[in-house]
Design a protein around this motif. Structure first.
Motif, PDB file in Angstrom:
ATOM      1  N   ASP C 188     -16.519   2.629  -0.218  1.00 35.03           N
ATOM      2  CA  ASP C 188     -15.697   1.457  -0.461  1.00 35.03           C
ATOM      3  C   ASP C 188     -15.386   1.332  -1.948  1.00 35.03           C
ATOM      4  N   SER C 375     -15.672  -1.552   4.519  1.00 36.59           N
ATOM      5  CA  SER C 375     -16.117  -1.087   5.833  1.00 36.59           C
ATOM      6  C   SER C 375     -17.340  -1.877   6.279  1.00 36.59           C
ATOM      7  N   THR C 380     -12.158  -4.503  12.241  1.00 35.11           N
ATOM      8  CA  THR C 380     -11.741  -3.846  13.469  1.00 35.11           C
ATOM      9  C   THR C 380     -12.257  -4.598  14.691  1.00 35.11           C
ATOM     10  N   GLN C 424      -5.674   3.741  13.324  1.00 39.76           N
ATOM     11  CA  GLN C 424      -5.904   4.362  12.034  1.00 39.76           C
ATOM     12  C   GLN C 424      -5.688   5.877  12.078  1.00 39.76           C
ATOM     13  N   ASP C 505      -4.211  -1.266  12.551  1.00 37.09           N
ATOM     14  CA  ASP C 505      -5.572  -1.101  12.061  1.00 37.09           C
ATOM     15  C   ASP C 505      -5.589   0.070  11.088  1.00 37.09           C
ATOM     16  N   GLU C 506      -5.589  -0.239   9.813  1.00 37.16           N
ATOM     17  CA  GLU C 506      -5.582   0.798   8.776  1.00 37.16           C
ATOM     18  C   GLU C 506      -4.511   1.852   9.079  1.00 37.16           C
ATOM     19  N   SER C 509      -4.342   4.698   6.190  1.00 36.72           N
ATOM     20  CA  SER C 509      -5.441   5.110   5.313  1.00 36.72           C
ATOM     21  C   SER C 509      -5.814   6.573   5.505  1.00 36.72           C
ATOM     22  N   ARG C 516       2.281   8.128   3.352  1.00 39.20           N
ATOM     23  CA  ARG C 516       1.914   6.729   3.390  1.00 39.20           C
ATOM     24  C   ARG C 516       3.119   5.829   3.116  1.00 39.20           C
ATOM     25  N   ALA C 538      -6.613  -3.657   6.553  1.00 41.55           N
ATOM     26  CA  ALA C 538      -6.579  -2.646   5.503  1.00 41.55           C
ATOM     27  C   ALA C 538      -7.709  -2.885   4.535  1.00 41.55           C
ATOM     28  N   HIS C 539      -8.077  -1.812   3.841  1.00 38.52           N
ATOM     29  CA  HIS C 539      -8.995  -2.033   2.741  1.00 38.52           C
ATOM     30  C   HIS C 539      -8.285  -1.765   1.431  1.00 38.52           C
ATOM     31  N   ASP C 540      -7.087  -1.237   1.535  1.00 41.08           N
ATOM     32  CA  ASP C 540      -6.329  -0.873   0.352  1.00 41.08           C
ATOM     33  C   ASP C 540      -5.461  -2.046  -0.048  1.00 41.08           C
TER      34      ASP C 540
END
Lengths: 594, 385, 594, 332
Positions: C188, C375, C380, C424, C505-506, C509, C516, C538-540
């Motif tokens: 992460d 994460s 999710t 994802q 969902d992502e 990524s 992208r 997203a984590h981005d």
């Protein structure tokens, strides 16, 4: 496996004690079985795992035997090993008498019968010194020897004989050969102990009375008196710790592997005296090829009943001897005459004629045997070698008979049909695990197909087969290949007498008044000369009716290492002279090195 | 090779062209595809040899033969035609003169392609096909009737000779003929048993794996139970006690084999179930049955193919064991297990009686195992070496 | 002085004609004490280059071509026998690998593994000393309580901690060159920042060179002075970081630079917040409201967006627990330790893992709500609960006001048609056995959309066109598509049922930087054109800034902060959000070092 | 751990009962009973009837089942119908023999299999690997009975009778006749000689399977990231294999132990028949034929129990080898 070795005979090298502990280390479920314990003294440990009864009895036997002096002489000594395929399932328990090997060991090694047969099959005294019949033939009085002791030292008396009779005739015992005494008076009526060594039996007069007492060994009353009849069959006496009075004393049994017996030094001189062998071992090796190998390398001295193929090999081998002798067994196919295609005696006779029994005998049995025609084997005094003249191999004759019976072969067809168009198809059942019967079925199929009969061999496992053929209601078979060992006293009433048509063993289902009459008379005519023509006629009639196709009377075979001397065998059995076997001192080394 | 081509293409090549037309496999050979060429040459050549040598049997078989005899003739014809056709198809795909690049059919399925790229796998497949061909052609091939007994006195237990290539058995029957007929039992048993096992195992495994929960728990307990009991003992008990027919024995073999397949399928289904395309199927509103049958199962079956291939070998061995113990196929039907059992009594004098049928078993089982291995490797790129 | 010199390095995979060259002639060098970065898209040959330095390429399938040269401390490594090469492993060149979860031996304690590396380094002989040194090393890389933790097994550590162990192991033999292959990619952002800090600190304190490999230029930019850019197995550009950022020459470099927030070339960079203008560049369907509101938690969502009308999908107080062990029959296996950074580790005491712990969200047509977090935060799980793919343990989900939890299967299927999921991993979300066309066709057929076969075929064409794929793609199987193409098919399939809501969902990524970009564009277009409500997970944060209207920050099952995207990213209120933002690696022009 | 063991054992109860019930049903439905071997002319049907009564066969099946079950729970297996002995004694005579044979075979199989598999994996793709692969597959494809016969043919029959080799192996039984007269060293040697052929024929087939499995398992482990990590440390390759990879690769192989037990017991049925080894497999087959229900049931029960214990041991081994495996997670 780090155990102090001990070498004296009687050790239990592979006994439960050792293996059990080894196994305990391996996996714990063995603990559930228990039976493992400690014990330094081999004699004590030998008793471990044995039932209470044996732990009491065996020390007594050992103690008594220890008091006796061993005979001396140049022939005394050595161990002989006999190898056979089958375990003695019934052991030394005369009340569950069933298999041949057990019976032989009972009568010739460990136990004694009242009378025994000589080489010409005449009755000789054994446990009974002498006997006399009452004039009307309804009583027999035996005078017993007074010098016979059970192996634990107790004398053998008339009470033992009476006990044996009473227990064997007690329905609760479920003694299989109860027919022995079917004409005896029941219970105490039938037997009377006159004194310790005199006993009298009462019965309706019948033929061959003494044969019963040749077949039935006497059991020790003092050990088994308290046992309920129903428990006798599974009593430890039979296989764990038999105590007999014969020439050999039971020593040890390794289940599934071996039985060993040692000499009884006090066996009466008048009966031949103590046996020469120090020790006799019966070894179970369930594999015939292994057995042969063991015989070839000296692992066993005597191979009971090798296959005919093996017999040739044994004959060739130096240092080995092949014995072949008459036997009481025969192989046959029973035809179910209840089936429409087999109801006609002509068809049955044609089937017999269509099979080249001599060729089978020569090819598969290497000629060890004679073609059979009726159920009176060659050893029997009334055997008629000419009886089969009318059913010799004759395919044309067989075809003609079948034509005559209405089974005709269409042009180009391979199977005969009758007027209604039914095919002449016959299923022949046999049981698994018997090569000879399978061979017979297969050859029969091949040969009969040449005369237009379709045989369907069907192999069934024994218990199933028994259920299918014996159930009077089902009788689910056309033909069945069987074989058995007859008694010396031939009695075919179970097979053919019409009164028993609904009894289990009346496979053929034929009903013939003449045959009934013959069968009945054969059992009651006591004088052999008077009976001879009856026997003659009986065999002729059997050939005419052909309820069974008799195949052959195989000769019994045995391979013997020449180091063992004094081995003679005849129709009485392999072990008949076991007390006279001896091994020259030079050849005595430990077994397995021959 | 190049010279060869020139010769065929040259003026004298008319004859060559005709030969190539007739025997398209020659073209493959000429192009250097030696193995497939030889194979496609050898198979029809063998079949033709059979047809010529056994010409006397062909007509009676067609006219008045039993079903298996007619089937043998049919196999012969179909085999000849299809091998010619395959060679011809291969020839057409050959690049034109001087053309380069890969040749031959390229199966679309990547798994199949990978499998066909493995020499051991292909060899095993060829052996298996040959065995089945032999089994089908047996009535034409076998020199004698397998049930025909010789003279019991002089004709039994003969060592291999010109008349009896593998000698005779204890009834003087020709061992080679029996071996050939025996092939049918083994080969059919393998197929039927595995079909039963795969069908049942797939259903149970798929349901258990997809449903999960208590259904899974119960089914898997049953599977565990069947697996943990020595299979042979159960088989012996059932076969001994109920004397089933050959067909039933096959089915029973399958019925004791399914738990292994069920386990594999369940494991596979459980992992595929978690794959996103299955979730996608649920999200798209498909019914569970559709998701299972259309999406989960097809993607779970690859290991089943492997297990089934290996299972065939297994079934053949188990049948042989049963027959050996006198419980399987009933005499006089020749089965390899029975033949080993019967030969066993004559190990000292005629060891080949037991040895040769055993080798046949090993050969077939080995072929199936090799094929299964190759399939497994084809499926797992990491294990390709 | 040059420590490592690579010349004409070529590496091929496979054999013979099928061989594929993955590295096609790479020249570079690393000086002593120098930190060099290597960047490039996935599959460009970076990792293979790194592995070939160590001679760790998988044998038999790969081969370093003969003309290649790798000189380390003046010695040629290519072609050196394995035994001698081993001396340079660890001691000369050490390596930190990408996947901390899998690059430690699961059955040995971390201390043992580090100690082993210490001993392999050769400075220390005895086990005790090695262990002591290992503990020191663990302390050096920031493992708390190293004396005790050294005895723990890898699975008892979080990913970040494992990567620290990996670094400790690499440092153990005191290498001259440390090769770090994507050391932070699997982590992460917040943890990535810490690991990079650690690397920098170590570099400063030791006499060691570094080769840092990453696909993210920002990561490399932070610690390396010189950067190598690879593409398609070749080195395409090389130079000082500043030079690359200021004047990227190669198109690949340009894409990489553009992707870095804060870089001079980044189109999306202008004012205070790097994200603000990025999102502003995107034309919205609806005016964003509620700029000024604040407050934590999800409660303000509705108030702020009141103008947007009723939410189409709403989650109220959603709770989902995963039991640690459910039944004796089935126990899911899971990693023991959560991957959380230092503070506030997962509640390990309770018997249930609270994956979602009271989350409330609302989706409005035409608007995008982003759910961000690291994460394990429960993002999710929220998505799956919304679709009822897993049953929630508490709370309510309302679809147009109807509780989804109460729906019967048919209604549920109808509901699911309205809500679609974009996954994802585009390779896993397509059935590998169905062609693109049949996968889409199946969806249409099951729902009875687009009429007959022709109608469906037409519609499939439309769908493919809509996601920018040529019609010829319908016969292709998933494995014949690239990652981006697969994702397009996944989106097309989701669109086939004409949903109202899209849960992504992502979605990007797992795709490379340049792909992208295009997928994001596609999603933006679709949302606008079809007026979809969108939940973006997203984590981005870059992606979020581009796509979302509102954003909710999740941490350990809870929503910590929710609000309009500009407000949350520009003026984060919750400390965690701030930490998250701070950890994003970005381009900060370095001052010349003194 | 104790809870885990207890749970596994509890789970085993229905399984054992299930197996026993299944066997009971099969035997019950089968035609014929234990008196069949007495069925011959001259034997009175009444005697057979009485025999059935004495054996308790006249009772309804349900009653017999419950009685047997009840007695067994008290540790009493009843009396054999064909051997005139308590079942407990019959089993005590045969079970240790089977355990000796199977344990030897297992040790040989796992020792050999693991060794070969490791060798193959380390030399994957090379000549050694291919050679062993083909050989093991060949053995894997052999029916054990045939392999046993061939071993007898070569090492017993031919070696002894034809080729006159100084060493040969006995083809049957557990010990020689003169076993009791040998010194302790010779006794052990004698046992080993007798044990050789049967255990080798059992083990070869199993070892082939284990080697294949071990090879795959080790290859997989060797391809994992952390093996690369270990190599990157510069430790010698053999230590990478032995200290790092082997232990991980052995985990799955340990589970094979549990899986192979029933296979092994199936094998003993055949091998014991071929080598006349007085063990449980042969006992069971014989007893099936003799309709000796008490013996069959008890043997089935023991087999099931052994398999369960084996599986338990396998799981424990696996857990021991791989600390990640929590016992609870192993329950399926």
């Amino acid at each position: 496996m780090t155990e102090t070795p001990y070498r004296k005979p009687g050790c239990r090298a592979a006994g439960p004690g050792r293996t059990c502990r080894m196994a305990m280390l391996l996996l714990f479920p063995v603990l559930l079985l228990g039976g493992c314990g400690d014990g330094g003294d081999p004699a004590v440990r030998a008793l471990q795992g044995l039932p209470e009864f044996c732990r009491e009895v065996l020390p007594r036997v050992q103690a008594h035997q220890a008091t006796l002096t061993q005979p001396s002489g140049e022939r005394f000594g050595g161990t002989a090993v006999v190898g056979a395929v089958g375990e003695m399932a019934d052991g030394i328990n005369a009340f569950s008498l069933a298999d041949y090997t057990s019976a032989q060991h009972q009568t010739f090694l460990n136990l004694m019968t009242l009378v025994r047969l000589d080489e010409s099959l005449g009755f000789q005294p054994y446990l009974a010194r002498s006997w006399e019949f009452s004039p009307d033939g309804s009583e027999v009085t035996f005078h017993l020897r007074d010098d016979v002791r059970w192996h634990d030292g107790e004398p053998t008396t008339a009470h033992d004989v009476a006990f044996t009779f009473l227990r064997a005739t007690d329905p609760g015992t479920a003694f299989p050969n109860a027919a022995f005494w079917s004409r005896y008076r029941e219970g105490d009526e039938g037997v009377e102990v006159l004194d310790d060594h005199t006993i009298r039996f009462r019965f309706q007069p019948h033929a061959e009375v003494l044969d019963t007492w040749r077949a039935m060994p006497i059991m020790p009353r003092h050990l088994l008196e308290d046992v309920a009849p129903a428990d006798l069959r599974s009593h430890p006496f039979g296989i764990r710790c038999p105590v007999g009075n014969g020439p050999f004393v039971f020593q040890e049994r390794r289940p599934g592997q071996s039985w060993s017996f040692v000499r009884n030094p006090e066996f009466p001189e008048a009966l031949g005296g103590p046996p020469y062998l120090d020790r006799y071992i019966f070894r179970v090796i369930p594999e015939q090829s292994t057995l042969l190998a063991e015989l070839l390398t000296g692992g066993v001295d005597l191979y009971v009943a090798p296959t005919p193929d093996q017999a040739l090999r044994i004959q060739e081998e130096e240092g080995l001897r092949l014995l072949d002798f008459d036997f009481r067994s025969y192989v046959f196919v029973a035809w179910n005459s209840r089936r429409p295609q087999l109801a006609d005696p002509r068809v049955r006779r044609a089937l017999t004629m269509g099979i080249n029994r001599q060729e089978i005998l020569d090819g598969l049995l290497m000629g060890f045997g004679t073609v059979a025609d009726a159920g009176v084997p060659p050893f029997h005094w009334a055997h008629d070698p000419e009886a089969g003249g009318r059913v010799a191999y004759d395919p044309e004759g067989a075809a003609a008979l079948l034509d005559e019976a209405g089974w005709r072969l269409e042009d180009g067809g391979s199977v005969r049909t009758d007027a209604q168009g039914n095919r002449l198809e016959i299923s022949v059942k046999y049981n698994t695990g018997n090569q000879q019967r399978q061979d017979v079925a297969e050859v029969m199929q091949a040969q009969l197909s040449r005369i237009g009969v379709a045989i369907r061999p069907e192999v069934l496992e024994w218990a199933t087969l028994v259920e299918q053929i014996n159930d009077p209601v089902r009788r689910d078979f056309d033909g069945v290949v069987l074989g058995w060992v007859t008694e010396f006293r031939v009695d075919d009433r179970d097979l053919f007498h019409s009164s028993g048509v609904d009894q289990p063993f009346h496979w053929s289902g034929i009903q013939d008044p003449e045959l009934d009459l013959l069968l009945d008379s054969l059992q009651v005519v006591m004088d052999r000369e008077a009976a001879r023509p009856l026997w003659q006629r009986y065999q002729e009639r059997a050939v005419e009716l052909q309820p069974l196709t008799y195949f052959f009377y195989p000769r019994r075979l045995a391979g013997v290492n020449e180091r063992v001397e004094g081995v003679r065998m005849d129709v009485r059995g392999e072990w008949v002279t076991v007390a006279e076997w001896w091994i020259p001192e030079a050849a005595r080394g430990s077994p397995g090195e021959g | 090779m190049r010279e060869d081509r020139r010769r065929l293409a040259g003026p004298g090549g008319a004859l060559g062209r005709a030969a190539v037309r007739l025997v398209p496999a020659l073209a493959l050979l000429r192009e250097g595809r030696v193995w497939s060429g030889l194979l496609l040459l050898a198979v029809p050549a063998g079949l033709l040899a059979v047809a010529v040598l056994r010409f006397d049997r062909l007509v009676p078989f067609v006219v008045s033969g039993a079903m298996d005899q007619r089937l043998a003739v049919l196999t012969l014809v179909v085999g000849l035609v299809s091998s010619w056709w395959m060679a011809e198809r291969g020839r057409r795909r050959l690049p034109l003169e001087g053309g380069a690049g890969p040749v031959g059919p390229r199966p679309r399925d990547p798994l199949l392609r990978a499998f066909l790229g493995m020499p051991t796998g292909v060899a095993a497949l060829v052996v298996i096909v040959l065995f089945y061909l032999t089994a089908l052609l047996t009535p034409l091939l076998a020199p004698f009737d397998p049930a025909m007994q010789g003279d019991l006195v002089t004709g039994r237990l003969l060592p291999p000779s010109r008349d009896h290539l593998l000698g005779t058995d204890q009834f003087g029957r020709d061992q080679l003929s029996r071996l050939l007929y025996g092939a049918r039992i083994s080969l059919v048993i393998g197929l039927v048993a595995v079909t039963v096992a795969v069908t049942l195992g797939t259903v149970v495994g798929a349901v258990a794996g997809y449903a999960g929960g208590w259904i899974d728990a119960v089914l898997m307990r049953v599977v565990d139970m069947v697996i943990s009991f020595p299979r042979l003992v159960l088989l012996i008990a059932i076969v001994a006690l109920f004397q089933p027919s050959i067909l039933l024995i096959m089915v029973i073999l399958g019925l004791t084999q399914w738990p292994h397949i069920a386990r594999i399928v369940r494991g596979e289904v459980m992992s595929v179930r978690e794959r996103e395309f299955v979730v996608a199927g649920r999200v798209l509103g498909f019914r569970p049955s559709r998701v299972l049958v259309r999406h989960v199962l097809p993607n779970s079956l690859a290991p089943v193919v492997v297990a089934a291939t290996l299972g065939v070998g297994d079934a053949i061995v188990v049948e042989a064991i049963l027959s050996f113990l006198g419980l399987g196929v009933r005499p006089p039907t020749p089965s390899w297990g029975v033949m080993v059992a019967e030969g066993r009594a004559h190990m000292l004098g005629a060891w080949w009686l037991a040895a040769v049928p055993g080798m046949a078993i090993v050969a077939v089982v080995l072929a199936f195992n090799l094929a299964g291995d190759a399939l497994r490797d084809a499926m797992d790129p990491r294990r390709r070496t | 002085m040059t420590l490592l010199e690579v010349q004409g390095l070529r590496v091929a995979f496979g054999k013979g004609p099928d061989a594929v060259e993955v590295v096609r002639g790479v020249d570079f060098c690393v000086g002593e004490g120098e930190a060099v970065g290597m960047v490039g898209a996935s599959g460009c040959g970076k990792s293979v280059t790194a592995l070939s330095l160590m001679g760790l390429l998988p044998p038999r399938v790969s081969r370093v071509s003969s003309g290649s040269s790798i000189r380390f401390q003046g010695r040629e490594l290519v072609g050196m026998p394995a035994r001698r090469l081993r001396r340079y492993r660890g001691r000369g060149i050490a390596m930190v690998f990408q996947e901390p979860m899998t690059s430690l031996n699961p059955v040995h304690s971390v201390g043992r593994q580090v100690a082993e590396a210490v001993r392999a380094g050769g400075q220390v002989r005895s086990r005790r000393e090695a262990w002591a040194r290992a503990v020191e090393l663990l302390a050096e890389v920031g493992i708390p309580d190293p004396g005790r933790r050294a005895r723990d097994l890898p699975h008892q550590f979080s990913g970040g901690m494992r990567q620290r162990v990996g670094i400790a192991m690499a440092l153990a033999p005191d290498p001259n060159l440390l090769v770090a292959d994507e050391p932070t990619t699997a982590l992460d952002v917040t943890i990535q920042a810490r690991i990079l800090e650690l690397l920098e600190a170590l570099l400063a304190s030791r006499d060691m060179s570094l080769l840092l490999i990453s696909h993210d230029l920002a990561v490399v930019a932070r610690s390396c002075g010189r950067v190598l850019v690879m593409d398609g197995g070749r080195l395409v550009e090389e130079g000082p970081v500043e030079a690359l950022f200021s004047a990227p020459r190669h198109p690949v470099t340009r894409t990489l630079v553009e992707a870095v927030p804060g870089s001079p070339a980044s189109v999306a960079d202008a004012a205070a917040s790097p994200f603000r203008t990025a999102s502003a560049s995107f034309p919205r369907g609806l005016p964003s409201g509620g700029e000024g509101d604040g407050g934590d938690g999800g409660g303000d969502g509705e108030g702020g967006d009141g103008a947007g009308g009723l939410p189409i999908l709403e989650a109220v107080d959603l709770v989902k627990h995963f039991p640690r062990s459910r039944s004796p029959w089935f126990t899911p296996r899971r990693a023991e330790a959560s991957d959380s950074p230092g503070p506030g580790t997962a509640p390990s005491g309770s018997d249930a893992l609270r994956a979602v712990d009271g989350v409330s969200l609302a989706l409005h047509p035409g608007r995008t709500l982003a759910l961000v977090g690291e994460s394990g935060a429960g993002k999710t799980t929220v998505a799956r609960c919304l679709l009822r793919l897993v049953e929630a343990d508490g709370g309510q989900i309302l679809f147009r006001g109807r509780p989804v939890g109460a729906m019967a299967p048919p209604e549920l299927r109808a509901f699911r048609r309205q809500v679609q999921l974009v996954f994802q991993d585009p390779s896993g979300s397509l059935n590998p056995r169905l062609s693109v066309g049949s996968a889409l066709d199946e969806v249409l057929r099951v729902h009875g959309l687009a009429g007959d076969a022709r109608g469906r075929a037409h519609r499939v064409g439309d769908l493919l066109e809509r996601v920018g794929l040529p019609g010829g793609y319908r016969s292709r199987l998933p494995h014949q598509l690239s990652g981006g193409e697969r994702q397009r098919v996944g989106i097309a399939r989701a669109l086939a049922v004409e949903p109202r809501i899209l849960i992504c969902d992502e979605p990007v990524s797992s795709l490379d930087v340049h792909v992208r970009r295009r997928i994001l564009d596609l999603l933006m277009d679709l949302r606008r054109e079809l007026d979809l409500a969108c939940l973006l997970i997203a984590h981005d944060l870059g992606v979020v800034a581009e796509l979302a209207d509102r954003v909710a920050v999740m941490y350990l099952g809870r929503v910590l902060e929710e609000g309009p995207v500009e407000r949350v990213l520009g003026d984060p209120r919750h400390p965690y959000t701030r930490a998250l933002l701070a950890a994003v690696p970005r381009w900060e022009p370095r001052r010349p070092e003194g | 751990m104790a809870v885990f063991l207890l749970r596994r054992l509890l789970l085993a109860i229905p399984m054992v009962l299930g197996v026993a019930t299944l066997v009971f049903l099969v035997l019950e439905v089968a035609p014929g009973d234990a008196t069949a071997r007495y069925a011959a002319p001259g034997v009175a049907p009444e005697a057979l009837e009485q025999m059935r009564r004495n054996m308790g066969l006249d009772r309804p099946a349900g009653e017999r089942y419950l009685r047997w079950m009840g007695a067994m729970l008290r540790g009493d297996f009843g009396v054999s119908l064909s051997r005139n002995e308590p079942v407990r004694e019959v089993l005590a005579q045969t079970l240790p023999n089977t355990l000796l044979l199977s344990a030897t075979a297992l040790i040989l199989a796992f020792g050999g299999g693991i060794l070969l598999g490791t060798l193959q994996a380390v030399r994957a793709g090379g000549v050694v690997d291919r050679g062993i692969s083909i050989t093991t597959l060949l053995f894997y494809s052999m029916p054990s009975f045939w392999l046993a016969l061939m071993l007898i043919l070569v090492f017993s029959v031919q070696a002894r009778n034809v080729w006159d080799w100084p060493f040969w192996f006995p083809a049957s039984g557990m010990v020689s006749l003169d076993h009791g007269f040998l010194g302790s060293r010779e006794q052990i040697l004698d046992r080993i000689r007798h044990l050789t052929l049967p255990s080798v024929s059992l083990a070869l087939v199993l070892a082939a399977g284990i080697a294949r499995y071990m090879r795959a398992s080790l290859l997989e482990v060797l391809s994992l990231d952390w093996v690369r990590t270990a190599r990157a440390k510069g430790i010698p390759e053999w230590r990478v294999v032995v200290e790092h990879a082997m232990r991980n690769a052995l985990g799955p192989v340990a589970t094979l132990f549990g899986l192979y037990l029933p296979v092994l017991f199936s094998g003993t049925v055949v091998i014991e028949t071929v080598f006349a080894w007085p063990g449980m497999g042969k006992l069971m087959v014989d007893s099936i034929f003799q309709r000796d229900t008490p013996v069959v049931l008890a043997a089935a029960f023991l087999f099931a129990l052994l398999v369960i214990v084996g599986n338990l041991v396998a799981d424990l081994l696996h857990a021991l080898l791989d600390p990640r495996i929590r016992p609870a997670a192993r329950a399926r």
